[in-house]
Scaffold this active site. Structure first.
Site, short mmCIF file in Angstrom:
data_model
loop_
_atom_site.label_atom_id
_atom_site.label_comp_id
_atom_site.label_asym_id
_atom_site.label_seq_id
_atom_site.Cartn_x
_atom_site.Cartn_y
_atom_site.Cartn_z
N ARG A 197 0.85 -1.18 0.00
CA ARG A 197 0.00 0.00 0.00
C ARG A 197 0.89 1.23 0.00
O ARG A 197 1.93 1.27 0.69
CB ARG A 197 -0.90 0.05 1.24
CG ARG A 197 -2.15 -0.83 1.15
CD ARG A 197 -3.11 -0.37 0.04
NE ARG A 197 -4.28 -1.22 -0.12
CZ ARG A 197 -4.36 -2.27 -0.94
NH1 ARG A 197 -3.32 -2.62 -1.68
NH2 ARG A 197 -5.48 -2.96 -1.04
N GLU A 226 -4.68 7.31 -5.00
CA GLU A 226 -4.82 6.60 -6.28
C GLU A 226 -6.03 7.13 -7.04
O GLU A 226 -7.11 7.23 -6.45
CB GLU A 226 -4.97 5.09 -6.04
CG GLU A 226 -3.66 4.49 -5.50
CD GLU A 226 -3.69 2.97 -5.35
OE1 GLU A 226 -4.68 2.33 -5.73
OE2 GLU A 226 -2.70 2.44 -4.84
N HIS A 245 -1.65 0.10 -9.87
CA HIS A 245 -2.25 -0.88 -8.96
C HIS A 245 -2.68 -2.14 -9.72
O HIS A 245 -3.86 -2.51 -9.73
CB HIS A 245 -3.44 -0.26 -8.21
CG HIS A 245 -3.78 -0.99 -6.93
ND1 HIS A 245 -4.22 -0.34 -5.80
CD2 HIS A 245 -3.74 -2.30 -6.60
CE1 HIS A 245 -4.44 -1.22 -4.84
NE2 HIS A 245 -4.15 -2.43 -5.30
N1 LIG Z 1 -1.02 -4.38 -5.31
C1 LIG Z 1 -2.03 -5.22 -5.25
O1 LIG Z 1 -2.82 -5.32 -6.17
C2 LIG Z 1 -2.21 -6.08 -4.05
C3 LIG Z 1 -1.78 -5.64 -2.84
N2 LIG Z 1 -1.93 -6.40 -1.73
C4 LIG Z 1 -1.41 -5.85 -0.49
O2 LIG Z 1 -0.46 -6.74 0.04
C5 LIG Z 1 -0.63 -6.81 1.44
C6 LIG Z 1 -0.22 -8.17 1.91
O3 LIG Z 1 -1.16 -9.13 1.47
P1 LIG Z 1 -1.16 -10.59 2.09
O4 LIG Z 1 0.22 -11.11 2.06
O5 LIG Z 1 -2.22 -11.34 1.42
O6 LIG Z 1 -1.59 -10.27 3.60
P2 LIG Z 1 -1.21 -11.11 4.88
O7 LIG Z 1 -2.11 -10.63 5.94
O8 LIG Z 1 -1.17 -12.56 4.54
O9 LIG Z 1 0.29 -10.64 5.21
C7 LIG Z 1 0.62 -9.44 5.79
C8 LIG Z 1 1.79 -9.69 6.71
O10 LIG Z 1 2.29 -8.43 7.15
C9 LIG Z 1 2.74 -8.61 8.47
N3 LIG Z 1 2.92 -7.36 9.17
C10 LIG Z 1 2.01 -6.64 9.86
N4 LIG Z 1 2.61 -5.56 10.41
C11 LIG Z 1 3.92 -5.62 10.05
C12 LIG Z 1 5.04 -4.79 10.30
N5 LIG Z 1 4.94 -3.69 11.05
N6 LIG Z 1 6.23 -5.14 9.77
C13 LIG Z 1 6.34 -6.25 9.02
N7 LIG Z 1 5.32 -7.07 8.75
C14 LIG Z 1 4.12 -6.76 9.26
C15 LIG Z 1 1.69 -9.54 9.09
O11 LIG Z 1 2.21 -10.19 10.23
C16 LIG Z 1 1.41 -10.49 7.96
O12 LIG Z 1 2.20 -11.66 8.04
C17 LIG Z 1 -2.10 -6.52 1.67
O13 LIG Z 1 -2.26 -5.89 2.92
C18 LIG Z 1 -2.50 -5.66 0.55
O14 LIG Z 1 -2.45 -4.33 1.01
C19 LIG Z 1 -2.48 -7.64 -1.79
C20 LIG Z 1 -2.94 -8.14 -2.97
C21 LIG Z 1 -2.86 -7.38 -4.21
O1 LIG Z 2 -6.44 -7.27 -2.90
C1 LIG Z 2 -5.88 -6.20 -2.67
O2 LIG Z 2 -5.62 -5.77 -1.52
C2 LIG Z 2 -5.47 -5.34 -3.78
O3 LIG Z 2 -4.79 -4.38 -3.57
C3 LIG Z 2 -6.00 -5.65 -5.12
O4 LIG Z 2 -6.81 -4.59 -5.45
P1 LIG Z 2 -7.91 -4.73 -6.64
O5 LIG Z 2 -8.83 -5.82 -6.20
O6 LIG Z 2 -7.15 -5.06 -7.87
O7 LIG Z 2 -8.56 -3.40 -6.71
#
Ligand SMILES: NC(=O)C1=CN([C@@H]2O[C@H](COP(=O)(O)OP(=O)(O)OC[C@H]3O[C@@H](n4cnc5c(N)ncnc54)[C@H](O)[C@@H]3O)[C@@H](O)[C@H]2O)C=CC1
Ligand SMILES: O=C(O)C(=O)COP(=O)(O)O
Length: 468
Positions: A197, A226, A245
């Site tokens: 993010r 965004e 994104h």
């Molecule tokens: N760019 C995109 O389209 C996408 C972005 N995302 C982003 O990726 C992030 C991660 O997704 P997932 O891995 O599925 O979530 P997740 O919940 O499986 O992993 C997040 C990890 O971050 C850790 N965390 C929390 N606070 C922390 C800190 N201060 N320092 C280090 N680690 C910390 C948690 O312990 C957890 O293991 C989401 O929060 C989302 O914002 C996810 C999917 C698509």
């Molecule tokens: O799953 C997330 O957290 C994402 O950032 C993906 O975003 P989107 O569903 O592509 O708008």
């Protein structure tokens, strides 16, 4: 838009749609579920959802691989200046020496946030021959060790990484965690990928770090605002590669999240809360928890409500492997919904319990045996187990019973003596209420007992009074 959706029971959105307080207010109480077709629910006003008794569900795993692949794509294209070189060739130039890149193999990648996406990125980077370290204060060290990744402190990650990939959620604690102080601890010439993010990076600090050469390059898929404004200096910076994104934007991931979120929303509308692996393992216990709580509140407080409830979970699993939050939410639901018109769900359970002065304390009893089943029994004045996948009542106070918790039950406290079963049976029979089973938990003849009758139809108040 608000007028159109005021006719809906559920709303499904991606990150681009902000579900604000105004949206909840315009639904006039009709909206029951908001489905976020992705991981992060930071675009949904959760307090407003709570206050409007609306459940929020997400599809947390269906885009994991896509997000991880995008991070790797950005990592490789940044290292080899793909985007810049592409623009240059298209502008009629041929600048081979300008776009000499750096190799990934044997370089150290720090994965910050070792959850679903972070661990997938780590696995891919290992296959590319990178040395991978990870920082995540909440992830189990074993998870990283299992794939040959060393868990390190925040400072160690910053000081030893050639590449840093960000994968933590945006929370008050992670907001702008990559600030001047963090950049000052990084190796000079570090390269950063952000597919998490935008808000986790302080943009102004990043700009200073890019200009001073601490950060050689950055590749960003996400932004504080965004779409970012056209004149955003970081976006326009020549050392920065950007995508709009696109982390979750593969055909496969979009189809995956669509299916998963549709399932979760339908499940939630049917009252099943959500459909994920952990939940399906706990599903029978979720039903059990709610039914026991419904029963307990009626038995203990005679309908006037309870303020303090002790729940005992008996399990062969270590307490760390048993997340009881959902069970507790369902217990709250059972306790409160039975005696009020308040609608309780996973989102508002804590809030509603606090608001009503209901205190739930939990106790774990560690059993010997196989930890294959998450739970053996749950006890809240009454005790229950899951048998053949179905919730069963096994104890009322000190009386052992064995009845399925499906359908309606009549529980009578009594002194166990001849004719009682027949009398209760005939009162119900006179009303045409079918008794599908009867069970008596007793200590001895002429001692206190509990009689449980399962009924197909609901008896009249008069009949219940007669039985009483
Ligand atoms: N760019 C995109 O389209 C996408 C972005 N995302 C982003 O990726 C992030 C991660 O997704 P997932 O891995 O599925 O979530 P997740 O919940 O499986 O992993 C997040 C990890 O971050 C850790 N965390 C929390 N606070 C922390 C800190 N201060 N320092 C280090 N680690 C910390 C948690 O312990 C957890 O293991 C989401 O929060 C989302 O914002 C996810 C999917 C698509
Ligand atoms: O799953 C997330 O957290 C994402 O950032 C993906 O975003 P989107 O569903 O592509 O708008």
């Amino acid at each position: 838009m608000c007028t159109k959706i005021s006719h809906c029971d559920a709303l499904i959105v991606s990150s681009g749609t902000k579900v604000t307080r105004e949206v909840f207010e315009s639904f006039g109480g009709r909206l029951k579920v908001v489905g976020r077709a992705g991981v992060e629910i930071d675009n949904v006003d959760l307090s407003a959802a709570t206050e409007h008794g609306c459940l929020v569900v997400n599809a947390p795993t269906a885009n994991t691989v896509a997000a991880a692949e995008h991070a790797i794509a950005l990592l490789a294209s940044m290292a080899r200046n793909i985007a810049q070189a592409d623009a240059s060739v298209k502008a009629g130039k041929w600048q081979r020496s300008k776009y000499v890149g750096v190799s990934l193999v044997r370089k150290t990648l720090a994965v910050m946030g070792f959850g679903m996406v972070g661990s997938e990125v780590a696995r891919c980077a290992k296959r590319l021959g990178m040395n991978v370290i990870a920082h995540d204060p909440y992830a189990p060290v074993d998870r990283a060790r299992a794939i040959g990744v060393e868990s390190v402190s925040f400072e160690d990650a910053l000081s030893s990484a050639d590449f840093i990939s960000l994968h933590m959620p945006l929370t008050p604690a992670t907001s702008k965690m990559f600030n001047d102080d963090a950049f000052s601890k990084m190796k000079k010439g570090v390269r950063i990928v952000n597919v998490a993010r935008g808000g986790v990076i302080d943009d102004e600090a990043l700009l200073r770090a890019l200009d001073s050469g601490i950060v050689a390059q950055a590749a960003l898929d996400v932004f504080t605002e965004e779409a970012p404004p056209k004149d955003n200096v970081v976006v326009q910076h020549e050392k920065v590669t950007v995508t709009p994104h696109l982390g979750a934007s593969t055909k496969e991931a979009q189809e995956g999240v669509a299916v998963k979120i549709a399932e979760a929303v339908v499940g939630a509308l049917k009252g099943e809360l959500a459909a994920s692996a952990v939940l399906s393992e706990l599903s029978p216990f979720i039903a059990l928890a709610e039914k026991l709580a419904r029963l307990a509140v009626q038995l203990v407080a005679g309908g006037s409500g309870v303020k303090s409830v002790r729940v005992t979970y008996a399990s062969a699993r270590s307490p760390d492997d048993l997340d009881t939050r959902l069970l507790q939410a369902m217990i709250t639901k059972g306790l409160i919904e039975t005696i009020s018109s308040v609608f309780v769900n996973l989102v508002n359970a804590n809030f509603t319990a606090k608001e009503r002065g209901l205190r739930i304390t939990e106790e774990r009893v560690l059993l010997d045996g196989s930890p294959e089943n998450p739970l053996e029994s749950i006890k809240i004045t009454v005790e229950g187990r899951v048998k053949d996948g179905k919730p069963h009542l096994t104890k009322v106070g000190s009386f052992g019973v064995n009845v399925s918790l499906e359908g309606s039950l009549i529980l009578c406290r009594q002194v166990y003596q001849p004719h009682l079963i027949g009398k209760v049976g005939s009162i119900l029979g006179d009303e045409n209420v079918n008794v599908n089973f009867m069970s008596v938990g007793r200590i001895a003849t002429l001692e206190q007992a509990v009689m449980t009758s399962g009924v197909d139809e609901e008896p009249s108040k008069e009949a219940l009074k007669k039985i009483g």
